[in-house]
Design a protein around this motif. Structure first.
Motif, PDB file in Angstrom:
ATOM      1  N   ILE A 109       0.849  -1.203   0.000  1.00 56.21           N
ATOM      2  CA  ILE A 109       0.000   0.000   0.000  1.00 56.21           C
ATOM      3  C   ILE A 109       0.875   1.241   0.000  1.00 56.21           C
ATOM      4  O   ILE A 109       0.623   2.191  -0.749  1.00 56.21           O
ATOM      5  CB  ILE A 109      -0.965  -0.014   1.206  1.00 56.21           C
ATOM      6  N   HIS A 110       1.926   1.234   0.822  1.00 55.57           N
ATOM      7  CA  HIS A 110       2.834   2.389   0.852  1.00 55.57           C
ATOM      8  C   HIS A 110       3.431   2.637  -0.532  1.00 55.57           C
ATOM      9  O   HIS A 110       3.473   3.776  -1.004  1.00 55.57           O
ATOM     10  CB  HIS A 110       3.946   2.178   1.884  1.00 55.57           C
ATOM     11  N   ARG A 111       3.875   1.587  -1.214  1.00 60.33           N
ATOM     12  CA  ARG A 111       4.481   1.757  -2.544  1.00 60.33           C
ATOM     13  C   ARG A 111       3.458   2.241  -3.566  1.00 60.33           C
ATOM     14  O   ARG A 111       3.769   3.066  -4.421  1.00 60.33           O
ATOM     15  CB  ARG A 111       5.127   0.459  -3.009  1.00 60.33           C
ATOM     16  N   LEU A 112       2.239   1.729  -3.499  1.00 63.18           N
ATOM     17  CA  LEU A 112       1.201   2.179  -4.425  1.00 63.18           C
ATOM     18  C   LEU A 112       0.902   3.664  -4.221  1.00 63.18           C
ATOM     19  O   LEU A 112       0.827   4.429  -5.179  1.00 63.18           O
ATOM     20  CB  LEU A 112      -0.092   1.361  -4.235  1.00 63.18           C
ATOM     21  N   VAL A 113       0.763   4.048  -2.967  1.00 65.75           N
ATOM     22  CA  VAL A 113       0.408   5.432  -2.649  1.00 65.75           C
ATOM     23  C   VAL A 113       1.575   6.374  -2.909  1.00 65.75           C
ATOM     24  O   VAL A 113       1.411   7.417  -3.563  1.00 65.75           O
ATOM     25  CB  VAL A 113      -0.072   5.538  -1.181  1.00 65.75           C
ATOM     26  N   ALA A 114       2.758   6.023  -2.427  1.00 62.90           N
ATOM     27  CA  ALA A 114       3.919   6.908  -2.573  1.00 62.90           C
ATOM     28  C   ALA A 114       4.285   7.128  -4.033  1.00 62.90           C
ATOM     29  O   ALA A 114       4.684   8.223  -4.417  1.00 62.90           O
ATOM     30  CB  ALA A 114       5.113   6.347  -1.800  1.00 62.90           C
ATOM     31  N   GLY A 115       4.149   6.097  -4.835  1.00 63.33           N
ATOM     32  CA  GLY A 115       4.514   6.209  -6.246  1.00 63.33           C
ATOM     33  C   GLY A 115       3.350   6.506  -7.163  1.00 63.33           C
ATOM     34  O   GLY A 115       3.524   6.611  -8.369  1.00 63.33           O
ATOM     35  N   THR A 116       2.157   6.639  -6.585  1.00 62.50           N
ATOM     36  CA  THR A 116       0.910   6.803  -7.347  1.00 62.50           C
ATOM     37  C   THR A 116       0.851   5.815  -8.513  1.00 62.50           C
ATOM     38  O   THR A 116       0.596   6.180  -9.654  1.00 62.50           O
ATOM     39  CB  THR A 116       0.680   8.251  -7.839  1.00 62.50           C
ATOM     40  N   HIS A 117       1.086   4.541  -8.197  1.00 64.83           N
ATOM     41  CA  HIS A 117       1.044   3.477  -9.196  1.00 64.83           C
ATOM     42  C   HIS A 117      -0.333   2.828  -9.205  1.00 64.83           C
ATOM     43  O   HIS A 117      -0.998   2.753  -8.179  1.00 64.83           O
ATOM     44  CB  HIS A 117       2.091   2.404  -8.875  1.00 64.83           C
ATOM     45  N   LEU A 118      -0.737   2.333 -10.356  1.00 62.09           N
ATOM     46  CA  LEU A 118      -1.975   1.564 -10.468  1.00 62.09           C
ATOM     47  C   LEU A 118      -1.721   0.079 -10.249  1.00 62.09           C
ATOM     48  O   LEU A 118      -2.660  -0.684 -10.026  1.00 62.09           O
ATOM     49  CB  LEU A 118      -2.624   1.787 -11.845  1.00 62.09           C
ATOM     50  N   SER A 119      -0.460  -0.315 -10.322  1.00 68.64           N
ATOM     51  CA  SER A 119      -0.085  -1.708 -10.072  1.00 68.64           C
ATOM     52  C   SER A 119       1.388  -1.763  -9.716  1.00 68.64           C
ATOM     53  O   SER A 119       2.134  -0.808  -9.957  1.00 68.64           O
ATOM     54  CB  SER A 119      -0.368  -2.572 -11.303  1.00 68.64           C
ATOM     55  N   LEU A 120       1.782  -2.892  -9.138  1.00 70.57           N
ATOM     56  CA  LEU A 120       3.183  -3.147  -8.826  1.00 70.57           C
ATOM     57  C   LEU A 120       3.571  -4.484  -9.437  1.00 70.57           C
ATOM     58  O   LEU A 120       2.744  -5.405  -9.517  1.00 70.57           O
ATOM     59  CB  LEU A 120       3.403  -3.214  -7.307  1.00 70.57           C
ATOM     60  N   LEU A 121       4.809  -4.602  -9.856  1.00 69.60           N
ATOM     61  CA  LEU A 121       5.326  -5.876 -10.355  1.00 69.60           C
ATOM     62  C   LEU A 121       5.813  -6.681  -9.156  1.00 69.60           C
ATOM     63  O   LEU A 121       6.584  -6.177  -8.340  1.00 69.60           O
ATOM     64  CB  LEU A 121       6.456  -5.636 -11.354  1.00 69.60           C
ATOM     65  N   VAL A 122       5.343  -7.906  -9.049  1.00 65.96           N
ATOM     66  CA  VAL A 122       5.637  -8.756  -7.903  1.00 65.96           C
ATOM     67  C   VAL A 122       6.835  -9.646  -8.236  1.00 65.96           C
ATOM     68  O   VAL A 122       6.857 -10.285  -9.290  1.00 65.96           O
ATOM     69  CB  VAL A 122       4.415  -9.607  -7.523  1.00 65.96           C
ATOM     70  N   THR A 123       7.794  -9.690  -7.310  1.00 64.50           N
ATOM     71  CA  THR A 123       9.023 -10.437  -7.563  1.00 64.50           C
ATOM     72  C   THR A 123       9.189 -11.604  -6.588  1.00 64.50           C
ATOM     73  O   THR A 123       8.695 -11.570  -5.458  1.00 64.50           O
ATOM     74  CB  THR A 123      10.260  -9.526  -7.440  1.00 64.50           C
ATOM     75  N   ARG A 124       9.879 -12.610  -7.073  1.00 67.02           N
ATOM     76  CA  ARG A 124      10.400 -13.718  -6.259  1.00 67.02           C
ATOM     77  C   ARG A 124      11.882 -13.732  -6.578  1.00 67.02           C
ATOM     78  O   ARG A 124      12.262 -14.071  -7.692  1.00 67.02           O
ATOM     79  CB  ARG A 124       9.742 -15.034  -6.642  1.00 67.02           C
TER      80      ARG A 124
END
Length: 186
Positions: free
Chosen positions: A144-159
């Motif tokens: 949530i912090h990354r979505l809000v701070a970067g105003t992103h609509l999605s995040l790429l999920v990594t392993r």
């Protein structure tokens, strides 16, 4: 309250719309439509297409706004007009210039649509920035912090170093609103 991780809400990359570098913009749009038909776990449909290289690694993404910018061939001039504001041109002058520019003809015509449809996706894709990644094991708090701070609509999920999915803001919103309702009822 149950502690969910990014992995609990992400869309696995296999279920997401993907295309290879060199695919036409129309090909990307068709891939998005196909992914939307197949993805029924959420009422929130996909809004982006991941662009893959020849090694099946994500190198970019194209969202709906990027597709519209591909059709709006005059977008660059609009940005140039915005830059003129830095040199003291009045907002009234800039708005008048935008209006004159807009009246030069319709955006949606066969020639511009066909031209945009045939162009390769790499001309329009956005390359991921460091703030657009989140580990599948991270808490939703971090996501949530990354979505809000970067105003992103999605995040790429990594392993580790591999991208394994997409965390969509709409799915995080649905989970948060559900938790909010439950918390309010206690």
């Amino acid at each position: 309250m149950e502690k969910k991780t990014v992995k609990d809400l992400m869309v696995p990359i296999e279920e997401y719309a993907t295309v290879k570098i060199g695919t036409s913009l129309l090909g990307a749009i068709l891939a998005l439509e196909k992914a939307q038909e197949a993805y029924t776990d959420s009422k929130y449909q996909h809004r982006a297409i991941l662009v893959m290289d020849e090694k099946n690694k994500v190198v970019g993404k194209i969202g709906q706004l990027r597709v519209l910018k591909a059709v709006e061939t005059r977008y660059d001039l609009n940005e140039e007009l915005d830059d003129l504001g830095k040199f003291g041109f009045s907002e009234k002058y800039l708005n008048r210039s935008r209006e004159i520019y807009r009246l030069k003809g319709p955006i949606l015509n066969k020639e511009s649509l066909k031209s945009a449809a045939e162009r390769p996706v790499e001309e329009f894709m956005q390359q991921p920035t460091p703030g657009e990644f989140v580990s599948e094991d991270c808490s939703l708090d971090i996501a949530i912090h990354r979505l809000v701070a970067g105003t992103h609509l999605s995040l790429l999920v990594t392993r580790e170093e591999e991208i394994v999915g997409v965390l969509k803001m709409a799915d995080v919103f649905a989970a948060v609103s559900h938790e909010m309702r439950e918390a309010a009822m206690e």
